[in-house]
Design an enzyme around this catalytic site. Structure first.
Site, PDB file in Angstrom:
ATOM      1  CG  ASN A  10      -1.267  -4.582  32.537  1.00 17.26           C
ATOM      2  OD1 ASN A  10      -1.692  -5.540  31.796  1.00 17.26           O
ATOM      3  ND2 ASN A  10      -1.552  -3.406  32.368  1.00 17.26           N
ATOM      4  CE  LYS A  12       1.737  -2.083  31.247  1.00 15.68           C
ATOM      5  NZ  LYS A  12       2.320  -0.796  31.534  1.00 15.68           N
ATOM      6  CG  HIS A  94      -3.506   0.419  31.513  1.00 17.50           C
ATOM      7  ND1 HIS A  94      -2.592   0.860  30.591  1.00 17.50           N
ATOM      8  CD2 HIS A  94      -3.003  -0.208  32.625  1.00 17.50           C
ATOM      9  CE1 HIS A  94      -1.519   0.637  31.203  1.00 17.50           C
ATOM     10  NE2 HIS A  94      -1.852   0.211  32.382  1.00 17.50           N
ATOM     11  CD  GLU A 142      -0.843   1.602  36.122  1.00 18.60           C
ATOM     12  OE1 GLU A 142      -0.219   0.825  36.344  1.00 18.60           O
ATOM     13  OE2 GLU A 142      -1.052   1.972  34.911  1.00 18.60           O
ATOM     14  CB  ILE A 147       3.760   3.633  32.264  1.00 20.08           C
ATOM     15  CG1 ILE A 147       2.639   4.047  33.177  1.00 20.08           C
ATOM     16  CG2 ILE A 147       3.609   2.125  31.661  1.00 20.08           C
ATOM     17  CD1 ILE A 147       0.929   3.868  32.623  1.00 20.08           C
ATOM     18  N   GLY A 182       6.691   2.036  37.042  1.00 19.62           N
ATOM     19  CA  GLY A 182       8.050   1.905  37.368  1.00 19.62           C
ATOM     20  C   GLY A 182       8.302   0.871  38.646  1.00 19.62           C
ATOM     21  CB  ALA A 203       3.670  -4.331  33.552  1.00 22.29           C
ATOM     22  CB  SER A 204       8.171  -3.461  32.342  1.00 23.60           C
ATOM     23  OG  SER A 204       8.179  -2.109  33.228  1.00 23.60           O
TER      24      SER A 204
HETATM   25  O1  G3P Z   1      -0.506  -1.500  34.531  1.00 16.76           O
HETATM   26  C1  G3P Z   1       0.775  -1.489  35.003  1.00 16.76           C
HETATM   27  C2  G3P Z   1       1.672  -0.427  34.676  1.00 16.76           C
HETATM   28  O2  G3P Z   1       1.075   0.528  33.377  1.00 16.76           O
HETATM   29  C3  G3P Z   1       2.863  -0.092  34.952  1.00 16.76           C
HETATM   30  O3  G3P Z   1       3.916  -0.618  34.189  1.00 16.76           O
HETATM   31  O4  G3P Z   1       5.799  -1.572  33.370  1.00 16.76           O
HETATM   32  O5  G3P Z   1       5.971   0.577  34.839  1.00 16.76           O
HETATM   33  O6  G3P Z   1       5.377  -1.521  35.816  1.00 16.76           O
HETATM   34  P1  G3P Z   1       5.329  -0.691  34.610  1.00 16.76           P
END
Ligand code: G3P
Length: 223
Positions: A10, A12, A94, A142, A147, A182, A203-204
């Site tokens: 994602n 974002k 989301h 999630e 997150i 995470g 994502a991150s």
């Molecule tokens: O959609 C993916 C998400 O919300 C998780 O984000 O940065 O924790 O991988 P992250």
């Protein structure tokens, strides 16, 4: 339906995954997918869908679509417009773009009409069970509190993943379950699959990595 396990990245609204950076990142994802043989998909911002779809062959998802019909909805994202970009499917609900129950129903039904793959996001076991009644293709669990923290759901809260898989499959065994929040390492990914999920939404951990392609290869190194 896409081959599993699947990784959905994602994008974002990070600078590192916006505009020209989004196109470059998509090429890295495609390379990592080809080199590893693992199915990797991406979810860029709506404005970046066209340029990315012209450059790569991996599955591309929208991050969102609104529960609207063509007409007077300034500033909204029309499902038919998303479809026309050539996407494979869309994320829905989301935790950073929540919908009402009625709108979730409308958008999931719209994805069926438009032959798009639906990835319905949820925040706990109860909402996951409720989400299963809409029969989306995927449910992505999630926990919002994890997150962007780098604390992986597959290790911090393994029960939520296992219980989500169990509850969803009591209702519909055909729904694929993803987990996210995470996730960044090969260990996290392996744990996610061992808990019964068919992949991850993340994502991150990849987008903010110094070497995004290597981070993706590391992610799938233990599966
Ligand atoms: O959609 C993916 C998400 O919300 C998780 O984000 O940065 O924790 O991988 P992250």
């Amino acid at each position: 339906m896409s081959k599993t396990p699947i990784i959905i990245l994602n994008y974002k609204t990070y600078v590192e995954s916006t505009g020209k950076n989004a196109v470059q990142l998509s090429k890295y994802v495609q390379e990592a997918s080809e080199e590893s043989g693992i199915n990797m998909a991406i979810a860029p911002q709506a404005v970046d869908l066209y340029p990315i779809i012209n450059e790569v062959d991996i599955p591309v998802y929208s991050q969102h679509m609104d529960a609207i019909t063509p007409g007077g909805h300034t500033g909204s994202t029309l499902p038919e417009a998303i479809k026309e970009t050539g996407v494979t499917g869309t994320l829905i609900n989301h935790s950073e773009q929540r919908l009402t129950i009625a709108d979730i129903d409308a958008v999931v039904e719209k994805t069926k009409d438009l032959e798009l793959t639906s990835v319905l996001c949820t925040n706990n076991v109860k909402t996951s069970a409720a989400a299963a009644s809409f029969n989306p293709d995927y449910i992505a669990i999630e926990p919002p509190e994890l997150i962007g923290t780098g604390i992986p759901v597959s290790q911090a809260n393994p029960e939520i993943v296992e219980n989500t898989v169990n509850e969803i499959h009591k209702i519909n065994k055909e729904i694929n379950v993803l987990c996210g929040a995470g996730i960044s390492t090969g260990e996290d990914m392996k744990a996610a699959l061992e808990l019964g999920s068919q992949g991850v939404l993340l994502a991150s951990g990849i987008i903010k990595a110094d070497d995004q392609k290597q981070a993706l290869l590391d992610l799938v190194s233990l599966i």
